[in-house]
Design a protein around this motif. Structure first.
Motif, PDB file in Angstrom:
ATOM      1  N   PHE A   1       0.515   1.372  -1.838  1.00 12.94           N
ATOM      2  CA  PHE A   1       0.047   0.088  -2.369  1.00 12.94           C
ATOM      3  C   PHE A   1      -1.000  -0.477  -1.408  1.00 12.94           C
ATOM      4  O   PHE A   1      -0.730  -0.638  -0.210  1.00 12.94           O
ATOM      5  CB  PHE A   1       1.222  -0.882  -2.514  1.00 12.94           C
ATOM      6  N   SER A   2      -2.187  -0.757  -1.935  1.00 12.17           N
ATOM      7  CA  SER A   2      -3.253  -1.278  -1.085  1.00 12.17           C
ATOM      8  C   SER A   2      -2.991  -2.747  -0.738  1.00 12.17           C
ATOM      9  O   SER A   2      -2.806  -3.573  -1.631  1.00 12.17           O
ATOM     10  CB  SER A   2      -4.587  -1.126  -1.826  1.00 12.17           C
ATOM     11  N   ILE A   3      -2.959  -3.042   0.549  1.00  9.11           N
ATOM     12  CA  ILE A   3      -2.711  -4.421   0.987  1.00  9.11           C
ATOM     13  C   ILE A   3      -4.052  -5.148   1.082  1.00  9.11           C
ATOM     14  O   ILE A   3      -4.918  -4.764   1.867  1.00  9.11           O
ATOM     15  CB  ILE A   3      -1.970  -4.441   2.333  1.00  9.11           C
ATOM     16  N   SER A   4      -4.208  -6.155   0.245  1.00  6.99           N
ATOM     17  CA  SER A   4      -5.462  -6.896   0.184  1.00  6.99           C
ATOM     18  C   SER A   4      -5.588  -7.888   1.329  1.00  6.99           C
ATOM     19  O   SER A   4      -4.585  -8.297   1.918  1.00  6.99           O
ATOM     20  CB  SER A   4      -5.521  -7.694  -1.124  1.00  6.99           C
ATOM     21  N   ALA A   5      -6.816  -8.278   1.582  1.00  8.16           N
ATOM     22  CA  ALA A   5      -7.063  -9.396   2.491  1.00  8.16           C
ATOM     23  C   ALA A   5      -7.254 -10.642   1.627  1.00  8.16           C
ATOM     24  O   ALA A   5      -7.813 -10.564   0.534  1.00  8.16           O
ATOM     25  CB  ALA A   5      -8.321  -9.126   3.301  1.00  8.16           C
ATOM     26  N   THR A   6      -6.760 -11.768   2.094  1.00  5.30           N
ATOM     27  CA  THR A   6      -6.986 -13.014   1.351  1.00  5.30           C
ATOM     28  C   THR A   6      -7.092 -14.204   2.302  1.00  5.30           C
ATOM     29  O   THR A   6      -6.529 -14.184   3.396  1.00  5.30           O
ATOM     30  CB  THR A   6      -5.869 -13.292   0.327  1.00  5.30           C
TER      31      THR A   6
ATOM     32  N   TYR B   1     -10.703 -16.381  -1.388  1.00  2.00           N
ATOM     33  CA  TYR B   1     -11.229 -15.010  -1.441  1.00  2.00           C
ATOM     34  C   TYR B   1     -10.060 -14.025  -1.457  1.00  2.00           C
ATOM     35  O   TYR B   1      -9.052 -14.226  -0.758  1.00  2.00           O
ATOM     36  CB  TYR B   1     -11.997 -14.695  -0.162  1.00  2.00           C
ATOM     37  N   TYR B   2     -10.248 -12.928  -2.204  1.00  2.00           N
ATOM     38  CA  TYR B   2      -9.321 -11.802  -2.199  1.00  2.00           C
ATOM     39  C   TYR B   2     -10.164 -10.535  -2.157  1.00  2.00           C
ATOM     40  O   TYR B   2     -11.168 -10.454  -2.876  1.00  2.00           O
ATOM     41  CB  TYR B   2      -8.488 -11.747  -3.487  1.00  2.00           C
ATOM     42  N   GLY B   3      -9.761  -9.530  -1.365  1.00  2.38           N
ATOM     43  CA  GLY B   3     -10.555  -8.298  -1.332  1.00  2.38           C
ATOM     44  C   GLY B   3      -9.745  -7.098  -0.877  1.00  2.38           C
ATOM     45  O   GLY B   3      -8.714  -7.227  -0.203  1.00  2.38           O
ATOM     46  N   THR B   4     -10.238  -5.908  -1.257  1.00  5.81           N
ATOM     47  CA  THR B   4      -9.551  -4.646  -0.933  1.00  5.81           C
ATOM     48  C   THR B   4     -10.247  -3.944   0.222  1.00  5.81           C
ATOM     49  O   THR B   4     -11.395  -3.517   0.072  1.00  5.81           O
ATOM     50  CB  THR B   4      -9.607  -3.694  -2.162  1.00  5.81           C
ATOM     51  N   PRO B   5      -9.591  -3.825   1.383  1.00 12.59           N
ATOM     52  CA  PRO B   5     -10.203  -3.086   2.492  1.00 12.59           C
ATOM     53  C   PRO B   5     -10.431  -1.622   2.074  1.00 12.59           C
ATOM     54  O   PRO B   5      -9.519  -0.956   1.582  1.00 12.59           O
ATOM     55  CB  PRO B   5      -9.157  -3.188   3.612  1.00 12.59           C
ATOM     56  N   ALA B   6     -11.680  -1.140   2.227  1.00 11.86           N
ATOM     57  CA  ALA B   6     -12.041   0.176   1.680  1.00 11.86           C
ATOM     58  C   ALA B   6     -11.434   1.347   2.463  1.00 11.86           C
ATOM     59  O   ALA B   6     -10.978   2.320   1.868  1.00 11.86           O
ATOM     60  CB  ALA B   6     -13.562   0.301   1.657  1.00 11.86           C
ATOM     61  N   ILE B   7     -11.415   1.248   3.786  1.00 12.20           N
ATOM     62  CA  ILE B   7     -11.043   2.424   4.595  1.00 12.20           C
ATOM     63  C   ILE B   7      -9.620   2.927   4.300  1.00 12.20           C
ATOM     64  O   ILE B   7      -9.427   4.117   4.023  1.00 12.20           O
ATOM     65  CB  ILE B   7     -11.268   2.147   6.109  1.00 12.20           C
ATOM     66  N   PRO B   8      -8.590   2.056   4.307  1.00  9.23           N
ATOM     67  CA  PRO B   8      -7.234   2.565   4.041  1.00  9.23           C
ATOM     68  C   PRO B   8      -7.113   3.226   2.667  1.00  9.23           C
ATOM     69  O   PRO B   8      -6.401   4.212   2.513  1.00  9.23           O
ATOM     70  CB  PRO B   8      -6.343   1.318   4.110  1.00  9.23           C
ATOM     71  N   VAL B   9      -7.842   2.688   1.670  1.00 10.86           N
ATOM     72  CA  VAL B   9      -7.768   3.265   0.320  1.00 10.86           C
ATOM     73  C   VAL B   9      -8.283   4.707   0.359  1.00 10.86           C
ATOM     74  O   VAL B   9      -7.624   5.641  -0.115  1.00 10.86           O
ATOM     75  CB  VAL B   9      -8.597   2.423  -0.686  1.00 10.86           C
TER      76      VAL B   9
END
Ligand code: 5GP
Length: 197
Positions: free
Chosen positions: A33-38, A79-87
């Motif tokens: 599960f991708s942990i988002s930044a917010t 803001y909400y976003g998906t960190p690219a590197i872990p994905v």
């Protein structure tokens, strides 16, 4: 080794997405599960680095500037976003990755990663949605109304998703999402090599 598959799950906040995702993470193996930044404040019981990376606005804007996000959006004032590197690390290691993101972010992922599989979860009705948001008891009246207005906008985007799940019965909704993930993993393109090995 085969790369994992990317699943995008959207739906109005209060549709029960996180509960469904929590269940399927228990049922399926090799799923991350991708942990988002917010920039939103943590709710009671939420843990930093588990539910979200809770960060400040400046830190978030630096992630945008440094191109560290696969997608991001502003949602009801945060803001909400998906960190690219872990994905990408997880996909390359063969894990399937689940993103729980709203529709503007989902559109960005779909255009950057056309092979992503997208699922839209709807709570059954707007009345149920309103009840759930109120029962949660964590948002102000203004935020609840903002989330309801946003829900109507998000539902207009449902047609761009590969699958729609109606979450009026939790068990059925979980079974349906699990079936979609399982079926996608059985697709010929990802399995054919097993026959020649
Ligand atoms: P909540 O504040 O209820 O946790 O989330 C509000 C909305 O933001 C939900 O629809 C959730 O799916 C979405 N969301 C959570 N993380 C992300 C993310 O990384 N990117 C985008 N675009 N939306 C997200």
């Amino acid at each position: 080794m085969n790369k994992g598959k990317l699943f995008v799950i959207s739906g109005p906040s209060g549709a029960g997405k996180s509960t469904v995702i929590t269940r399927l993470l228990k049922q399926l193996s090799n799923v991350y599960f991708s942990i988002s930044a917010t920039t939103r404040e943590p709710r009671r019981g939420e843990r930093d680095g588990v539910d979200y990376h809770f960060i400040g606005k400046e830190e978030f804007e630096k992630l945008i500037k440094d191109d560290q996000l696969l997608e991001y959006a502003e949602f009801v004032g945060n803001y909400y976003g998906t960190p690219a590197i872990p994905v990408d690390e997880k996909l390359n290691a063969g894990y399937d990755v689940i993103l729980d993101i709203e529709t503007k972010g989902a559109e960005q992922v779909m255009s950057k990663r056309p092979d992503a599989i997208s699922i839209f979860i709807f709570p059954g009705s707007f009345e149920i949605l309103e009840q759930r948001l109120r029962l949660r008891g964590t948002d102000s009246e203004e935020k609840i109304l903002g989330r309801l207005a946003q829900a109507k906008i998000e539902c207009q985007k449902a047609e761009m998703y590969d699958y729609i799940i109606i979450n009026d019965r939790f068990e059925t909704a979980c079974d349906e999402v699990t079936s979609i993930i399982t079926a996608e993993k059985c697709k010929t393109a990802g399995r054919l090599h097993l026959l020649s090995e």
